[in-house]
Design a protein around this motif. Sequence first.
Motif, short mmCIF file in Angstrom:
data_model
loop_
_atom_site.label_atom_id
_atom_site.label_comp_id
_atom_site.label_asym_id
_atom_site.label_seq_id
_atom_site.Cartn_x
_atom_site.Cartn_y
_atom_site.Cartn_z
N VAL A 238 -3.65 5.87 6.05
CA VAL A 238 -2.39 6.59 5.86
C VAL A 238 -2.25 7.00 4.40
O VAL A 238 -1.83 8.12 4.08
N LEU A 239 -2.65 6.09 3.51
CA LEU A 239 -2.62 6.40 2.08
C LEU A 239 -3.53 7.60 1.77
O LEU A 239 -3.16 8.49 0.99
N PHE B 35 -3.46 1.34 7.33
CA PHE B 35 -2.65 1.60 6.14
C PHE B 35 -3.44 2.25 5.01
O PHE B 35 -2.95 3.19 4.39
N PRO B 36 -4.70 1.81 4.73
CA PRO B 36 -5.48 2.58 3.74
C PRO B 36 -5.71 4.04 4.17
O PRO B 36 -5.69 4.94 3.32
N LEU C 156 0.82 -1.22 0.00
CA LEU C 156 0.00 0.00 0.00
C LEU C 156 0.85 1.27 0.00
O LEU C 156 0.52 2.24 -0.67
N LEU C 157 1.93 1.28 0.79
CA LEU C 157 2.68 2.53 0.95
C LEU C 157 3.99 2.53 0.15
O LEU C 157 4.68 3.54 0.13
N ILE D 107 12.32 10.12 -0.09
CA ILE D 107 11.40 8.97 -0.15
C ILE D 107 9.97 9.47 -0.18
O ILE D 107 9.61 10.38 0.56
N THR D 108 9.14 8.87 -1.05
CA THR D 108 7.74 9.27 -1.12
C THR D 108 6.84 8.13 -0.68
O THR D 108 7.27 6.99 -0.56
N LEU D 109 5.57 8.47 -0.47
CA LEU D 109 4.58 7.51 0.00
C LEU D 109 3.66 7.12 -1.12
O LEU D 109 3.29 7.94 -1.94
N GLY D 110 3.22 5.86 -1.13
CA GLY D 110 2.24 5.45 -2.12
C GLY D 110 2.72 4.25 -2.91
O GLY D 110 3.87 3.84 -2.78
N ARG D 111 1.80 3.70 -3.68
CA ARG D 111 2.14 2.52 -4.47
C ARG D 111 3.23 2.87 -5.48
O ARG D 111 3.22 3.95 -6.06
N PRO D 112 4.15 1.94 -5.70
CA PRO D 112 5.22 2.20 -6.66
C PRO D 112 4.67 2.33 -8.08
O PRO D 112 3.63 1.78 -8.37
N VAL E 173 5.84 12.71 4.87
CA VAL E 173 6.32 11.34 5.03
C VAL E 173 6.82 11.09 6.46
O VAL E 173 6.52 10.05 7.06
#
Lengths: 175, 171
Positions: B98-99, B95-96, A140-141, B166-171, B108
Amino acid sequence: MITLIRRHASLVVIAAIGATAAAVLWRRDGTAAVGAALVHAWDLFLFIAPSLLAGLLLAAALRQLMSPGGLARWMGAESGWFGLAVAMLAGALTPGGPMAAFPLVLVLAGAGADRGALVAYILSWALNGFQKLLVYEVPLLGPDFAIMRTLITLPMPMLAGWIARRLPIAWEAPK
Amino acid sequence: MTAGQAFLWVLALIAFGFCLRRGPAAGHRAVADAGRNLLKILPMFAVALPMAAFLAELVPADAASGWIGPESGLAGIAIASFAGGLMPGGPFVTFPLVLTFAKAGAGVAQMSALITGWSIFAIHRIVTWEYPVLGWRFVMLRLISGLPLPIAAGLIADAVLQVLPITLGRP
């Protein structure tokens, strides 16, 4: 009754928040927006499902293979940093949710682990448990963030365990 | 399937292989255990994922950038650490969400603090599991020992981010 609340408290709270949010969204943007959000939720589920199934199988297999009591003899009051390191490792490798992890604290305590090691163990499970990391955080992250955060928090349970051994709070495992 | 998911399946199948080597009964118990846990977790998913999706639609795009944005510094890290403790459920909720916060402009380092705060302080877990199983003295012992950790995690992440973007989220 207590067990019923324990089992379902989170579910009820989350459902209530979700229903409220859905109602507010429906009033603001209409039915289509609610539908679109549900489609997003379903996509997220499909995205996470493969990791979820693999994580559950891995956790269940590990529970068959590991005997946590055996580790506790290295986690006594005189075990120093080595004992805290064992506790940290055991915590990070403990599969499953709170219904599995908290009873294991009692097992470890009964087998000789001291309060510092137990604090390190349960914090390590909560902070760096492999199942949470691999099933949720990485997909997810993103791996970059998950690796950075895990490396930062990896040694923290040992520090907390070291502090816990010095706090003047006596704790005995409930009988 | 992503590389991470493939890795997880390889680990799961290796562990399951070891179970089978101990005998078919251990393998059977593992599968039954996994199935029971799946049934327990599915209702949580059914309410948690729509909740996160509805909130994601409601939270304005820049809602999080003020209080817990990348520029919010120590105050934002402290707020995020505290907010983490109030997250009402397991990883399928946190976690969802946080997204969602990340999309709404959260920093971050602040999200590192939030996940650490949730891991250590999560109130629902203390009330429903830790207190009944281990008692208040253990809860106090653990909370005092872990008190500074979420803020420390946020500050360390902040320092790391100065060097590694560093970034957050799906690659």
